[in-house]
Design an enzyme around this catalytic site. Structure first.
Site, mmCIF file in Angstrom:
data_model
loop_
_atom_site.group_PDB
_atom_site.id
_atom_site.type_symbol
_atom_site.label_atom_id
_atom_site.label_comp_id
_atom_site.label_asym_id
_atom_site.label_seq_id
_atom_site.Cartn_x
_atom_site.Cartn_y
_atom_site.Cartn_z
ATOM 1 C CG ASP A 156 -2.458 0.759 0.857
ATOM 2 O OD1 ASP A 156 -2.450 1.741 0.453
ATOM 3 O OD2 ASP A 156 -3.171 -0.100 0.852
ATOM 4 C CG HIS A 214 -4.321 2.087 -2.127
ATOM 5 N ND1 HIS A 214 -4.462 2.811 -0.836
ATOM 6 C CD2 HIS A 214 -5.694 2.240 -2.615
ATOM 7 C CE1 HIS A 214 -5.690 3.251 -0.551
ATOM 8 N NE2 HIS A 214 -6.526 2.951 -1.489
ATOM 9 C CD GLU A 224 -9.932 4.118 -1.035
ATOM 10 O OE1 GLU A 224 -10.893 4.243 -0.062
ATOM 11 O OE2 GLU A 224 -8.876 3.727 -0.415
HETATM 12 C C1 TNX Z 1 -10.754 1.701 2.452
HETATM 13 S S1 TNX Z 1 -11.516 -0.980 1.233
HETATM 14 C C2 TNX Z 1 -9.658 1.089 1.868
HETATM 15 C C3 TNX Z 1 -8.489 1.009 2.695
HETATM 16 C C4 TNX Z 1 -8.543 1.562 3.900
HETATM 17 C C5 TNX Z 1 -9.759 1.385 4.488
HETATM 18 C C6 TNX Z 1 -10.057 1.875 6.002
HETATM 19 C C7 TNX Z 1 -10.290 -0.484 0.347
HETATM 20 C C8 TNX Z 1 -10.490 -1.420 -0.724
HETATM 21 N N1 TNX Z 1 -9.898 0.596 0.515
HETATM 22 O O1 TNX Z 1 -7.556 1.619 1.894
HETATM 23 O O2 TNX Z 1 -7.382 1.055 4.806
HETATM 24 O O3 TNX Z 1 -10.819 1.882 3.752
HETATM 25 O O4 TNX Z 1 -11.194 1.356 6.517
#
Ligand code: TNX
Length: 539
Positions: free
Chosen positions: A201, A271, A334
């Site tokens: 990440d 990420h 994301e």
């Molecule tokens: C969302 S779930 C994210 C993570 C974070 C998390 C914290 C997801 C696919 N992405 O990068 O750690 O929320 O709750």
């Protein structure tokens, strides 16, 4: 098995004793109490069919440690009725209707038999057996004075779902290998069978890659972490760590001995800031970049040049070599479009591949990577964003995290789905509103909410596409979980509740019954030294 006279006499004399509790988590599909019990003693032996040796050894190690009795293996035809009291592990093809993970466990005053058509079922039968023994079984030394009594039962059991997962983020906070192995042990006890290992990440890359040594040398360390909930301040403390390829092989083998598949997650193209810190040429700008020291969504993402794709496939080649699982998770969640929209190279790439937006470019990348993984005999797993901007490669598995909507859509389109919604399965969210609860990322997912989770959306009930729902998993994101103890606090007993959601028949789900079984189950955690959260309203 007929009760020998001595045992029958014992039975009578035991009549006044309270029956040992039968409290198995996850709840078996069928469990019937019978008369009497079997008591382990210095002459109890172990019998196991060929091919079940490792499961038998694991049981033997634990029984020896906890009871001090020797539990010798007695070879020979497992069907020959010898008089020695025994725990017998036996392959029985006639049980194939229970599936390879299903088993039958019979305990009577003469002995114990775990039978299944296949080794995984035997392993799960043994997990049930462990929970029928006193909680002192889970201590590391023998406890004097314990009566090793197993209540007579007949259990027939098999799981509801094939993907019974636990996700662990080791990027935001590195978790030492020891903690990972401990987690696998706890998963096994709950018949969970997929370990989703979130290895990379923005805040840290945790996997040694031989071709790109800087990923671990540089990408595995950050100069500080956010201070508590403060978005601006850092704690000034260097943090990091990574697993060598030998460590990974050990973890994968350890998991396999417990019938757990390890699914690695290598996040791309977002990420990925830790990658950029190690190899800045894979980015979209020349602006300096470090392993991220803050939580949230970074705008720094990988570029989509051929050179970057070659880097990714090189990395994935080492990944598939390390992880025999049929799946590789490539993240995909994301991905802010900011850098691609501003980059002439990315815009040229969009025109070249016919992508009308950053979203479509991302989808194109997913298909390239998905096709590459398919060429290596692996299926791509991605967060539900992989449904956007175009269809994923056939055979992809969609992990539905923003509710179950993405999962529903994917299942309708014929993709396999794993349910992982924030609403019920995010174990980094608060589990209680009581004062004194340690700082968490937010949200509220109490035990009862986890227990009430239904992986098959109502829209799919009775439909053929319901079978696309492979199962569900609990998420342990570690922004606010800095230590293995804190991970345990957030994981347990919520993961125990989830194990019942994914293992037990839906019609047997009963919160009051679960709570009643949880009390003795927590004694097992106590014996193991698990730092779970004691549910406030549990008996
Ligand atoms: C969302 S779930 C994210 C993570 C974070 C998390 C914290 C997801 C696919 N992405 O990068 O750690 O929320 O709750």
């Amino acid at each position: 098995m007929a009760a020998p006279l001595a045992a029958a006499v014992l039975l009578v004399s035991q009549a006044a004793l309270p029956a040992p509790p039968v409290a198995v988590v996850p709840r078996p599909a069928r469990i019937e109490r019978a008369e009497g019990s079997f008591v382990l003693g210095p002459t109890t032996c172990l019998r196991a069919d060929a091919g079940l040796r490792r499961s038998a050894e694991l049981l033997q190690e634990e029984l020896r440690r906890a009871t001090g009795f020797p539990f010798p293996f007695v070879e020979g035809n497992p069907n020959d009725a010898s008089s020695a009291p025994a725990i017998r592990l036996r392959i029985d093809r006639s049980l194939s209707s229970l599936g390879s993970e299903g088993y039958r466990l019979t305990v009577d005053p003469a002995g114990v038999e775990v039978a299944s058509s296949a080794p995984p079922g035997i392993f799960y039968g043994v997990q049930t057996l462990r929970q029928l023994l006193p909680p002192e079984l889970f201590r590391r030394t023998a406890t004097p004075g314990v009566r090793w009594e197993i209540p007579a039962v007949r259990v027939e059991d098999s799981p509801r779902f094939s993907w019974r997962g636990s996700h662990l983020d080791v990027s935001r906070h590195f978790m030492p290998k020891r903690a990972v192995l401990d987690h696998l042990d706890l998963m096994a006890l709950h018949k969970l069978n997929v370990f989703h290992w979130h290895l990379t990440d923005d805040q840290g890359w945790r996997l040694q890659i031989r071709k790109y040594p800087r990923l671990a040398e540089v990408g595995a360390f950050r100069c500080e972490s956010p201070l508590g909930s403060d978005r601006e301040k850092g704690d000034g403390a260097r943090h990091g760590g990574f697993y060598t390829q030998d460590d990974v092989r050990e973890v994968v083998r350890y998991a396999a001995e417990r019938f757990i598949t390890v699914v690695p997650e290598i996040e791309m193209p977002g990420h990925a800031q830790a990658i950029l810190a190690a190899y800045p040429e894979l980015g979209n700008t020349t602006a300096p970049v470090e392993v991220w020291t803050r939580w949230g969504i970074s705008e720094r993402v990988l570029n989509v040049d051929e050179r970057t794709i070659a880097f990714l496939t090189d990395v994935l080649d080492e990944v598939v070599d390390l992880f025999p699982a049929p799946y590789v998770h490539v993240g995909g969640d994301e991905v802010p479009p900011v850098e691609w929209e501003a980059s002439p190279a990315a815009r040229a790439r969009m025109r070249e591949v016919g992508a009308r937006s950053a979203e479509e470019l991302h989808s194109w990348l997913n298909r390239r990577i998905g096709a590459f993984l398919a060429s290596r005999g692996r299926r791509l797993v991605g967060w539900d964003e992989v449904l956007e901007g175009g269809p994923p490669v056939p055979g992809s598995v969609v992990m539905s995290w923003r509710g179950t909507k993405g999962g529903l859509e994917a299942a309708r389109a014929g993709h396999d789905v794993v349910m992982a919604p924030t609403t019920h399965t995010y174990f980094d969210y608060y589990q209680s509103k009581e004062p004194g609860e340690p700082l968490a990322i937010g949200g509220f997912v109490p035990l009862e909410k986890v227990y009430a989770f239904e992986p098959v959306p109502p829209e799919l009930e009775g439909m053929e596409s319901a079978s696309c729902v492979l199962g569900a998993q609990g998420q342990l994101w570690t922004e606010y979980l800095p230590t293995p103890e804190h991970v345990q606090y957030m994981a347990w007993p919520r993961l125990a509740a989830l194990s019942e959601v994914v293992w037990s028949p839906r019609e047997l789900r009963d919160l009051a019954d679960f709570r009643a079984r949880l009390a003795p189950h927590l004694q097992r955690f106590d014996a193991l030294g698990v730092r779970y959260r004691r549910p406030s309203s549990a008996p």
